[in-house]
Structure formats: C-alpha cells, structure tokens
Design a protein around this motif. Structure first.
Motif, PDB file in Angstrom:
ATOM      1  N   GLY A 160       0.815  -1.216   0.000  1.00 46.85           N
ATOM      2  CA  GLY A 160       0.000   0.000   0.000  1.00 46.85           C
ATOM      3  C   GLY A 160       0.845   1.260   0.000  1.00 46.85           C
ATOM      4  O   GLY A 160       0.547   2.220  -0.723  1.00 46.85           O
ATOM      5  N   CYS A 161       1.901   1.284   0.804  1.00 46.13           N
ATOM      6  CA  CYS A 161       2.777   2.464   0.855  1.00 46.13           C
ATOM      7  C   CYS A 161       3.493   2.667  -0.476  1.00 46.13           C
ATOM      8  O   CYS A 161       3.626   3.800  -0.956  1.00 46.13           O
ATOM      9  CB  CYS A 161       3.796   2.313   1.975  1.00 46.13           C
ATOM     10  SG  CYS A 161       3.117   2.528   3.635  1.00 46.13           S
ATOM     11  N   LYS A 162       3.951   1.578  -1.050  1.00 46.71           N
ATOM     12  CA  LYS A 162       4.660   1.679  -2.334  1.00 46.71           C
ATOM     13  C   LYS A 162       3.741   2.252  -3.402  1.00 46.71           C
ATOM     14  O   LYS A 162       4.127   3.107  -4.202  1.00 46.71           O
ATOM     15  CB  LYS A 162       5.159   0.294  -2.741  1.00 46.71           C
ATOM     16  CG  LYS A 162       6.340   0.304  -3.694  1.00 46.71           C
ATOM     17  CD  LYS A 162       7.625   0.628  -2.961  1.00 46.71           C
ATOM     18  CE  LYS A 162       8.842   0.471  -3.844  1.00 46.71           C
ATOM     19  NZ  LYS A 162      10.072   0.879  -3.154  1.00 46.71           N
ATOM     20  N   GLU A 163       2.498   1.787  -3.397  1.00 50.74           N
ATOM     21  CA  GLU A 163       1.535   2.265  -4.392  1.00 50.74           C
ATOM     22  C   GLU A 163       1.159   3.720  -4.153  1.00 50.74           C
ATOM     23  O   GLU A 163       0.917   4.478  -5.096  1.00 50.74           O
ATOM     24  CB  GLU A 163       0.280   1.392  -4.338  1.00 50.74           C
ATOM     25  CG  GLU A 163      -0.553   1.430  -5.599  1.00 50.74           C
ATOM     26  CD  GLU A 163      -1.522   0.273  -5.664  1.00 50.74           C
ATOM     27  OE1 GLU A 163      -1.720  -0.268  -6.766  1.00 50.74           O
ATOM     28  OE2 GLU A 163      -2.089  -0.098  -4.623  1.00 50.74           O
ATOM     29  N   ALA A 164       1.127   4.137  -2.879  1.00 55.05           N
ATOM     30  CA  ALA A 164       0.771   5.524  -2.545  1.00 55.05           C
ATOM     31  C   ALA A 164       1.963   6.467  -2.621  1.00 55.05           C
ATOM     32  O   ALA A 164       1.805   7.668  -2.407  1.00 55.05           O
ATOM     33  CB  ALA A 164       0.172   5.563  -1.143  1.00 55.05           C
ATOM     34  N   GLY A 165       3.151   5.943  -2.909  1.00 56.20           N
ATOM     35  CA  GLY A 165       4.338   6.782  -2.991  1.00 56.20           C
ATOM     36  C   GLY A 165       4.878   7.208  -1.642  1.00 56.20           C
ATOM     37  O   GLY A 165       5.561   8.241  -1.535  1.00 56.20           O
ATOM     38  N   ILE A 166       4.587   6.425  -0.601  1.00 56.27           N
ATOM     39  CA  ILE A 166       5.073   6.732   0.748  1.00 56.27           C
ATOM     40  C   ILE A 166       6.340   5.917   1.012  1.00 56.27           C
ATOM     41  O   ILE A 166       6.310   4.687   0.966  1.00 56.27           O
ATOM     42  CB  ILE A 166       4.001   6.387   1.804  1.00 56.27           C
ATOM     43  CG1 ILE A 166       2.741   7.221   1.574  1.00 56.27           C
ATOM     44  CG2 ILE A 166       4.545   6.594   3.211  1.00 56.27           C
ATOM     45  CD1 ILE A 166       1.578   6.850   2.483  1.00 56.27           C
ATOM     46  N   PRO A 167       7.480   6.562   1.281  1.00 57.20           N
ATOM     47  CA  PRO A 167       8.707   5.805   1.578  1.00 57.20           C
ATOM     48  C   PRO A 167       8.514   4.952   2.831  1.00 57.20           C
ATOM     49  O   PRO A 167       8.002   5.438   3.844  1.00 57.20           O
ATOM     50  CB  PRO A 167       9.754   6.896   1.812  1.00 57.20           C
ATOM     51  CG  PRO A 167       9.189   8.128   1.177  1.00 57.20           C
ATOM     52  CD  PRO A 167       7.709   8.013   1.306  1.00 57.20           C
ATOM     53  N   CYS A 168       8.893   3.684   2.754  1.00 54.07           N
ATOM     54  CA  CYS A 168       8.669   2.797   3.889  1.00 54.07           C
ATOM     55  C   CYS A 168       9.732   1.702   3.950  1.00 54.07           C
ATOM     56  O   CYS A 168      10.370   1.366   2.941  1.00 54.07           O
ATOM     57  CB  CYS A 168       7.273   2.153   3.795  1.00 54.07           C
ATOM     58  SG  CYS A 168       7.064   1.093   2.342  1.00 54.07           S
TER      59      CYS A 168
END
Length: 503
Positions: free
Chosen positions: A488-496
C-alpha cells in the motif's frame, strides 16, 4: 389454542437486517389510523394514542472512519509494485556481489586469468571474510554510527532513504559473498584433486571436508529453513560453521606449507605469514570471535501480564533502534528481540517476548532469574530514525518491542500500535512507558477488541503521513500485515521500510 393470525409454515431464514449485521436499515411506511373510543367515554386515559402513529426513525450510528469494511474486495496490487518489493536492495546487493565474482570466475576457468586459478583458495576465504564482516555486530554498529552522524537530516531525502536501505539489507552482501566463496572453494578443491599425484592425501581429505561443511552451513541459512526451523538453522549454521572454520585453517596451512615440487612438508612460519589466504582466515576468525567476547550471563526480572507475553527487564538503558539476542545457554538457541528503553541513561531496558515457540513458552512457564546475552547489541532499521526530520512507526502486537524506543526517545516520531486488548495483554509497564513519554497528538492505539476488528491501515497511514508531515514509515508486523502495508505504501508513494526475517 393460539390466536396468532399469521399463516402456518416453516419459519423464514433470517436476513442480514434481522441478524443485526446489515449496513443498511430499511424503513417500512406505517399506515396512519385514527384511534376511536366509545361515545360515553368521559376521559381519555391514553391521550397520545389518539394521535397518528409516526414512522419508526432508526438511530444514527456513527461509523469509525478507520474501521475495515467487512466483505470489501481486496485491492489488486500491480505486478510492477510486487516486482519492486521482491527485487529489493537485498537482492540488488546480492546481484552485485555475486555477479562481480562470477565474472572473475569466468575469466579464471576460461584460462584468461591464471592468477585467479593459482590463488582460488585466497579468493574463497576473501569472500568468506567479507561475508562474515558485514554480519558482525560491532562492524554494524560502527557503520550505523557513521551514517547517523554524517547524514542526519541535512542531505536530500533520496540519499537518506538509500542509506537506510543499504544498512537494512547488508545481508545481500553477506549471502552473495558466501555463495561466491563456495564457488571459489570448489574450484580450489577440484584443482587440488586434479593434481592429486603431487598432493598429500591429508590435504585432499581436509579440502573435501571443508567444502562439504561450508555447503551445509550455507544450506542451513536458506530462508525456508531459518524461518520455519530456527533451532535447526542455528545448530547447523553456527556449529557446522565453526567446524568449517577449523577445517579452513587446516586446509589453508597445510596447503601453504606443502611443497608440490619435492612433495614434502616445509613448516616455515615466515613463509606462512606472507601468504594472503592466511590473513584472510585470520580476519574470518576475528570477526566470528569478537561478538562472543561480549557474551555475559546477566540477572533479569520477568513480568507476566498475560499467558501470551513475557516482559523481560534488564539493567541499564539503551539508545533507540537496537535489538538483542538472549538465551538460556551460553552458546546455543539465541533469539533476537527488539529493545525498549527510555534512553542510554535509564535504569532499565526491556524485551517483549511473545509466546510462539519452545523458548518463549519456557519464559512464561518457567521464568529464569538469569539469561545469557551479548552486552553489545546490534542495530536495526529503527536506529536510522535519526536521519529523518519526522516519521511514523507502525507496529502490530509484539512488534511494539522494536518500535517503542524510537517514539519514546524522539518527539518527532508518531506511534501507531494495532493489537487486541493491549493494556491487559502487555501489562502496566508497557502502558506506563507509552503514556508517560508519548503525547496524545502523536499516538494512535487501535484495540481491535474494543473497536470491533482490524483497521484500514492504509487509510490511517495516508492520513497520519499527511497530517504529521512525515518523511518515512517504519513497519513492524507479521508477514501478511507487513506485505499489505509495504504494498500500500509503495503504491501511494510513501517511503517505507518493513520487517526482515533475516537475523
């Protein structure tokens, strides 16, 4: 006899509304009727019943904005995202280390690099040297210290994210160099057997045993062995690995002091110390021995807030982002857990041990007074939290053990903890640490027992990431939860950065 006018027959099946699980409430119109009374009635006893009967108005139920909608279709993740998560920095570093070695190996076996053929043993132990070094806890702490000191907050975000990613995935170099070392060692043994006429039989036997021992050590570390059979992994990777080290010493020394020209042993110490493979093996031995120098048996206090968890308390404080290994024995069955501490100058630090296997179950059923541990702890991904201006630490269940210190010791980190009945399960010690040190404005505790199920973690992360103005998200969860949040983070462009099962 019953006076019920309803028709007889089988009772109809209850639908969702009758069960109380429907999201919609259907209101049926009620026919308005005028209530009539006898003419001689002098006083209306039930005045309100003379009025028209109003339709039933259902109560307005406020829905939790972060509650996971039951039955909602699972969002499909693109293959591009899945590939990016699969081909992570670990595999990239493995590819680099292994590819460089295989290019050199190709030149050697094709006859274009005689030096590499002659010193294949040195290439083998050089790779093993690097492989062991990057897994050394002391080297790791030095590396984390340098990166956190030199690159805290000021460089571009992409650089800081890259530093965290490389530090977290150093295991790729460990694996790439280890497998490459096995390839070079196999070449060395094969060449020794090809020249068996000029070699001593003892060298042939020790060379073969060394190769077998190293292969067994590597196979024991495969993920499916390490993650599902921890004790099997540890026994073989550690004890067979130590055996391989002794055999490597024997194979190296015997090869260096045996002269094939006159087929005799020449035990010349000055000649031996001039050989590069001798010093590579010396390096291997040093990196393996150093962490064990820090091993001590220490007193512990164990709190049992519930049958599911043991809270182990140790003396002295710790900096944030560290993990420690503990065991009932000095040399076997070590298990890694996150460390909770209020700071380096605190009186205590804690480990949360969730009951999952024999070792953690024994902590609950038979709490020890002392445990063996390495006094020098190793750094985890949270240790790089100092690189970022603001961040989010999300965890589930016992993952709070790896996450809490970061949020206690830094006011710029937001804690999201998802669990079930946390205060009862984890006890007053953990709850007290949270409420004493983390302000309500940077804390979200989700009790699935109270709030009726799991939350929509991505909705929470997206909202908090925006409102908190965070730069990065660190995740500690089980395999399924970690995968869902990483995707989900990868798809939303959130570094994780997520959990690694690679200790």
């Amino acid at each position: 006899m019953s006076s019920d006018p309803s028709p007889r027959g089988a009772a109809p099946a209850y639908d969702d509304a009758e069960k109380g699980v429907s999201d919609q409430v259907i209101v049926y119109p009620v026919e308005k009727k005028v209530v009539s009374y006898p003419a001689d009635e002098k006083k209306d006893i039930f005045i309100s019943e003379k009025k028209d009967v109003a339709p039933l108005q259902p109560p307005q139920v406020k829905r939790d904005p972060y509650a996971l909608v039951k039955g909602a279709p699972k969002k499909k993740v693109s293959k591009v995202i899945l590939f990016k998560l699969w081909y992570n920095t670990y595999r990239k570093l493995f590819t680099i280390a292994f590819s460089i070695n295989m290019i050199m190996f190709g030149f050697a076996v094709s006859g274009h690099w005689p030096y590499a053929v002659k010193y294949a043993g040195a290439f083998a132990v050089a790779n093993f040297n690097v492989s062991i070094l990057v897994r050394n806890e002391i080297f790791g702490r030095i590396l984390y210290f340098l990166v956190n000191t030199l690159f805290a907050k000021w460089p571009p975000l992409w650089w800081r994210l890259g530093c965290t990613s490389v530090l977290q995935h150093l295991g790729g170099i460990h694996t790439g160099c280890a497998i490459s070392g096995i390839v070079w060692l196999t070449l060395k043994v094969v060449n020794t057997y090809r020249n068996h006429i000029n070699e001593n039989n003892a060298i042939l036997v020790v060379g073969l045993l060394t190769n077998v021992a190293v292969i067994v050590t590597a196979v024991a570390a495969f993920p499916w062995v390490r993650n599902t059979h921890h004790n099997v992994f540890e026994r073989h990777h550690r004890f067979v690995g130590w055996t391989a080290l002794f055999l490597t010493w024997a194979f190296t020394i015997m090869g260096d002091i045996w002269h094939t020209d006159n087929k005799s042993w020449v035990p010349d110490g000055r000649h031996l110390v001039r050989q590069q493979d001798f010093w590579y093996v010396m390096g291997m031995t040093t990196w393996i021995a150093l962490p064990w120098i820090c091993t001590r048996e220490v007193p512990v206090d164990i709190e049992l807030p519930s049958p599911k968890v043991a809270i182990v308390r140790f003396r002295r404080g710790m900096q944030q982002g560290l993990l420690g290994r503990i065991s009932r024995s000095a040399v076997k069955e070590y298990h890694a857990f996150g460390i909770i501490s209020e700071g380096p100058h605190a009186k205590y630090h804690y480990m949360i041990c969730g009951v999952q296997g024999d070792f953690t179950r024994s902590l609950v059923n038979d709490p020890p007074k002392t445990l063996w541990t390495r006094e020098l702890k190793f750094a985890g991904v949270s240790n790089t939290s100092t690189l970022y201006k603001r961040g989010i630490r999300i965890c589930t269940g016992t993952g709070i053990g790896a996450a809490l210190s970061t949020c206690i010791q830094s006011p710029y980190w937001y804690l999201i903890w998802i669990g079930s009945d946390q205060e009862k399960t984890f006890g007053p010690t953990i709850s007290g640490l949270i409420h004493r040190h983390i302000e309500p404005e940077r804390l979200l505790l989700w009790d699935s027992k109270v709030r009726g199920g799991r939350p929509d973690t991505m909705k929470i992360l997206k909202d908090v990431y925006k409102s908190w103005n965070a730069e990065v998200v660190f995740i500690t969860s089980n395999y399924i939860g970690n995968s869902e949040m990483m995707q989900g983070c990868k798809e939303a462009g959130i570094p994780c950065f997520g959990t690694l099962w690679d200790f």
